[in-house]
Scaffold this active site. Structure first.
Site, PDB file in Angstrom:
ATOM      1  N   TYR A  78     -10.516  18.272   8.857  1.00 11.58           N
ATOM      2  CA  TYR A  78     -11.189  18.677   7.612  1.00 11.58           C
ATOM      3  C   TYR A  78     -12.673  18.379   7.672  1.00 11.58           C
ATOM      4  O   TYR A  78     -13.114  17.699   8.587  1.00 11.58           O
ATOM      5  CB  TYR A  78     -10.555  17.979   6.408  1.00 11.58           C
TER       6      TYR A  78
ATOM      7  N   GLU B 186      -4.465  18.463  11.871  1.00  9.51           N
ATOM      8  CA  GLU B 186      -4.981  18.497  10.499  1.00  9.51           C
ATOM      9  C   GLU B 186      -6.403  17.943  10.524  1.00  9.51           C
ATOM     10  O   GLU B 186      -6.610  16.733  10.615  1.00  9.51           O
ATOM     11  CB  GLU B 186      -4.112  17.659   9.565  1.00  9.51           C
TER      12      GLU B 186
ATOM     13  N   TYR C  67      -6.101  14.553   0.113  1.00  8.57           N
ATOM     14  CA  TYR C  67      -6.243  13.333   0.915  1.00  8.57           C
ATOM     15  C   TYR C  67      -4.923  13.045   1.630  1.00  8.57           C
ATOM     16  O   TYR C  67      -3.844  13.109   1.015  1.00  8.57           O
ATOM     17  CB  TYR C  67      -6.635  12.137   0.021  1.00  8.57           C
ATOM     18  N   SER C  68      -5.020  12.737   2.935  1.00  4.29           N
ATOM     19  CA  SER C  68      -3.821  12.392   3.703  1.00  4.29           C
ATOM     20  C   SER C  68      -3.260  11.072   3.184  1.00  4.29           C
ATOM     21  O   SER C  68      -4.016  10.123   2.962  1.00  4.29           O
ATOM     22  CB  SER C  68      -4.164  12.181   5.180  1.00  4.29           C
TER      23      SER C  68
ATOM     24  N   CYS D  28      -5.915  14.306  13.900  1.00  8.87           N
ATOM     25  CA  CYS D  28      -6.337  14.245  12.501  1.00  8.87           C
ATOM     26  C   CYS D  28      -7.725  13.638  12.393  1.00  8.87           C
ATOM     27  O   CYS D  28      -8.037  12.653  13.066  1.00  8.87           O
ATOM     28  CB  CYS D  28      -5.335  13.412  11.684  1.00  8.87           C
TER      29      CYS D  28
HETATM   30  C1  LIG Z   1      -5.637  18.156   4.459  1.00  7.56           C
HETATM   31  C2  LIG Z   1      -6.842  17.300   4.146  1.00  7.56           C
HETATM   32  C3  LIG Z   1      -6.743  15.933   4.237  1.00  7.56           C
HETATM   33  C4  LIG Z   1      -7.851  15.137   3.954  1.00  7.56           C
HETATM   34  N1  LIG Z   1      -7.719  13.782   4.059  1.00  7.56           N
HETATM   35  C5  LIG Z   1      -8.766  12.986   3.803  1.00  7.56           C
HETATM   36  C6  LIG Z   1      -8.638  11.568   3.930  1.00  7.56           C
HETATM   37  O1  LIG Z   1      -7.584  11.041   4.281  1.00  7.56           O
HETATM   38  N2  LIG Z   1      -9.729  10.812   3.640  1.00  7.56           N
HETATM   39  C7  LIG Z   1     -10.929  11.363   3.268  1.00  7.56           C
HETATM   40  O2  LIG Z   1     -11.871  10.616   3.011  1.00  7.56           O
HETATM   41  N3  LIG Z   1     -11.057  12.694   3.156  1.00  7.56           N
HETATM   42  C8  LIG Z   1     -10.021  13.517   3.392  1.00  7.56           C
HETATM   43  N4  LIG Z   1     -10.152  14.881   3.252  1.00  7.56           N
HETATM   44  C9  LIG Z   1     -11.440  15.426   2.749  1.00  7.56           C
HETATM   45  C10 LIG Z   1     -11.429  15.454   1.205  1.00  7.56           C
HETATM   46  O3  LIG Z   1     -10.499  16.426   0.756  1.00  7.56           O
HETATM   47  C11 LIG Z   1     -12.783  15.824   0.595  1.00  7.56           C
HETATM   48  O4  LIG Z   1     -13.202  17.042   1.176  1.00  7.56           O
HETATM   49  C12 LIG Z   1     -13.864  14.790   0.794  1.00  7.56           C
HETATM   50  O5  LIG Z   1     -13.486  13.554   0.208  1.00  7.56           O
HETATM   51  C13 LIG Z   1     -15.170  15.265   0.120  1.00  7.56           C
HETATM   52  O6  LIG Z   1     -14.902  15.546  -1.213  1.00  7.56           O
HETATM   53  P1  LIG Z   1     -15.981  15.198  -2.348  1.00  7.56           P
HETATM   54  O7  LIG Z   1     -15.457  15.675  -3.649  1.00  7.56           O
HETATM   55  O8  LIG Z   1     -16.386  13.784  -2.267  1.00  7.56           O
HETATM   56  O9  LIG Z   1     -17.207  16.053  -1.878  1.00  7.56           O
HETATM   57  P2  LIG Z   1     -17.788  17.363  -2.646  1.00  7.56           P
HETATM   58  O10 LIG Z   1     -18.517  16.956  -3.858  1.00  7.56           O
HETATM   59  O11 LIG Z   1     -16.676  18.338  -2.796  1.00  7.56           O
HETATM   60  O12 LIG Z   1     -18.807  17.843  -1.566  1.00  7.56           O
HETATM   61  C14 LIG Z   1     -18.351  18.486  -0.413  1.00  7.56           C
HETATM   62  C15 LIG Z   1     -19.296  19.594  -0.096  1.00  7.56           C
HETATM   63  O13 LIG Z   1     -20.561  19.044   0.215  1.00  7.56           O
HETATM   64  C16 LIG Z   1     -21.205  19.825   1.191  1.00  7.56           C
HETATM   65  N5  LIG Z   1     -21.548  18.966   2.332  1.00  7.56           N
HETATM   66  C17 LIG Z   1     -20.769  18.029   2.889  1.00  7.56           C
HETATM   67  N6  LIG Z   1     -21.414  17.408   3.885  1.00  7.56           N
HETATM   68  C18 LIG Z   1     -22.617  17.989   3.958  1.00  7.56           C
HETATM   69  C19 LIG Z   1     -23.744  17.816   4.789  1.00  7.56           C
HETATM   70  N7  LIG Z   1     -23.742  16.897   5.766  1.00  7.56           N
HETATM   71  N8  LIG Z   1     -24.815  18.586   4.589  1.00  7.56           N
HETATM   72  C20 LIG Z   1     -24.837  19.529   3.612  1.00  7.56           C
HETATM   73  N9  LIG Z   1     -23.808  19.742   2.793  1.00  7.56           N
HETATM   74  C21 LIG Z   1     -22.711  18.982   2.962  1.00  7.56           C
HETATM   75  C22 LIG Z   1     -20.240  20.906   1.593  1.00  7.56           C
HETATM   76  O14 LIG Z   1     -20.561  22.066   0.867  1.00  7.56           O
HETATM   77  C23 LIG Z   1     -18.925  20.397   1.127  1.00  7.56           C
HETATM   78  O15 LIG Z   1     -18.007  21.400   0.800  1.00  7.56           O
HETATM   79  C24 LIG Z   1      -9.077  15.703   3.550  1.00  7.56           C
HETATM   80  C25 LIG Z   1      -9.163  17.101   3.472  1.00  7.56           C
HETATM   81  C26 LIG Z   1      -8.079  17.885   3.760  1.00  7.56           C
HETATM   82  C27 LIG Z   1      -8.219  19.376   3.661  1.00  7.56           C
END
Ligand SMILES: Cc1cc2nc3c(=O)[nH]c(=O)nc-3n(C[C@H](O)[C@H](O)[C@H](O)COP(=O)(O)OP(=O)(O)OC[C@H]3O[C@@H](n4cnc5c(N)ncnc54)[C@H](O)[C@@H]3O)c2cc1C
Length: 408
Positions: free
Chosen positions: A408, A406, A189-190, A366
């Site tokens: 994601y 950046e 997370y940023s 971003c």
């Molecule tokens: C450098 C960087 C900075 C980031 N900064 C932020 C930030 O500031 N704020 C923020 O909220 N997030 C940010 N993210 C994103 C964050 O890291 C997570 O990816 C996000 O919160 C989702 O994680 P989760 O565990 O809730 O979802 P997970 O349980 O990990 O689910 C994600 C997975 O669900 C699936 N999926 C997602 N959407 C769909 C769809 N529409 N249809 C079908 N499948 C889908 C994909 O397989 C995906 O990989 C950032 C990511 C990176 C790489």
């Protein structure tokens, strides 16, 4: 009022100093402007020589006077006699009908260690040895009419050694196991706070998190593991943190640099940190004097995160802070299309083009993956007006570490 000497045309005679020749249109010649000492040519253009150190000030003055900068050409002030060397045309060929222009080459920038902070902390806490912080607060950011859940979270870092800089990210390891029974992996997370933290005591870090919710192929509602965990934590809860990581989005140390930010949704996080550092804190080593211009794309006005703070900073710093929203479901383009961020870029093409040619202008992107092609489309439209190939120019900006992405 504008005076050429204040912009530098009269006093830029120091041997070896860097200066730029600006061509400006839109400045009217009348009895009032005569007092400012510039002559409008038949073509409608006025030419100014501006030292590097006064470029930002000059740009703001021209904007205030309603002028339009159509070209910037670096010149070398040579022998000490005060006569500029013949200008080397490197950047734009500004004509109403663009003629084939020379390949654009941005003016040379300083080397990495002069542009960015040194001693950037990285991976102080790794997944095998993370830091356990406590939640201080978890506040909703979406207002009436907005969609989804986005929260501003602040964690207490007391008792640890987690230091970070604006533009970096941290990892969060959600509790529980994945579908294979293995401990959940970290998500990045940023960081949304400055290095001093929202409480200005160097002991907190803040995030801006959107809860991921989608419908899978079977028609079931799926909630993201880590984002759902974070959006529901309560003050006092433990949060497992790693990092910090990232050097792509660091702010230049030069307080006169121009910072153009293009963000969608939670992509605002690093920009909140930048803007707080520029306008809400009083850091003696960073008294911001450049232009900070935020392009912020969201679906509904209720999704403009941190709206009141952003608008207050803009109102209090009109010469240094500019905010342009693109609200896709509520605003329309002149052609009746949805207002995405690239449309705002196209609308402001001339000014953006003039800005990115300044060697101390940095562009940061971003937010959602997929926003880049639109931005390239907008910037291509800007560059092509001057006969410049955007892809080549962007490559050069990346090389100079002035184009930061950046997504994601
Ligand atoms: C450098 C960087 C900075 C980031 N900064 C932020 C930030 O500031 N704020 C923020 O909220 N997030 C940010 N993210 C994103 C964050 O890291 C997570 O990816 C996000 O919160 C989702 O994680 P989760 O565990 O809730 O979802 P997970 O349980 O990990 O689910 C994600 C997975 O669900 C699936 N999926 C997602 N959407 C769909 C769809 N529409 N249809 C079908 N499948 C889908 C994909 O397989 C995906 O990989 C950032 C990511 C990176 C790489």
């Amino acid at each position: 009022m504008y005076s050429p000497s204040a912009a530098g045309s009269a006093d830029n005679t120091t041997a070896g100093s860097r200066a730029f020749r600006y061509e400006v249109t839109g400045l009217r010649q009348n009895s009032e402007s005569d007092k400012n000492g510039y002559a409008v040519r038949k073509s409608g253009s006025v030419f100014f020589t501006v030292p590097y150190s006064r470029m930002n000030e000059f740009m703001r003055r021209i904007t205030r006077l309603g002028g339009k900068i159509v070209s910037i050409v670096p010149i070398t002030v040579g022998s000490g006699h005060g006569d500029p060397q013949p200008p080397a045309p490197v950047a734009v060929a500004a004509t109403p009908e663009p003629a084939p222009a020379p390949a654009a080459v941005p003016a040379p920038a300083a080397s990495h260690e002069h542009i960015f902070p040194t001693n950037v902390p990285v991976n102080t806490y790794k997944p095998k040895n993370p830091f356990v912080g406590k939640v201080i607060s978890n506040e909703p950011l979406v207002r009436e009419g907005g969609e989804g859940i986005v929260q501003h979270l602040t964690f207490n870092l007391s008792g640890g050694d987690l230091r970070y800089l604006e533009g970096q990210s941290i990892g969060i390891i959600p509790p529980g196991t994945d579908k294979n029974g293995k401990p959940n992996k970290l998500r990045l997370y940023s960081i949304a706070s400055t290095q001093h933290g929202d409480l200005l005591d160097d002991k907190t870090v803040s995030l801006c998190v959107r809860q991921l919710v989608y419908t899978n192929d079977a028609g079931e509602r799926v909630e993201g593991v880590c984002s759902t965990f974070l959006c529901n934590v309560q003050p006092g809860d433990d949060v497992v943190i790693t990092g910090p990581v990232g050097k792509e989005m660091l702010l230049p140390v030069d307080p006169t640099a121009n910072i153009i930010m293009m963000g969608t949704g939670t992509g605002i996080a690093p920009f909140r940190a930048f803007l707080w550092r520029m306008f809400k804190e009083n850091n003696p080593e960073y008294q911001f004097k450049g232009l900070a211009w935020l392009f912020f794309g969201v679906a509904y006005s209720g999704n403009v995160l941190y709206k009141d703070d952003l608008e207050k900073m803009q109102a209090e710093n009109p010469d240094h802070c500019r905010i342009t929203y693109a609200i896709s479901r509520e605003q329309q383009t002149a052609q009746g299309g949805k207002m995405y961020i690239q449309e705002r870029i196209k609308e402001n093409a001339d000014e953006l083009w003039a800005l990115v040619q300044q060697p101390n202008t940095h562009v940061y992107i971003c937010g959602l993956r997929g926003m880049e092609p639109g931005i390239d489309e907008g910037m291509s439209a800007a560059a092509s007006k001057y006969g410049v190939n955007w892809a080549d120019y962007q490559k050069q900006m990346r090389k100079e570490e002035r184009w930061h992405v950046e997504t994601y």
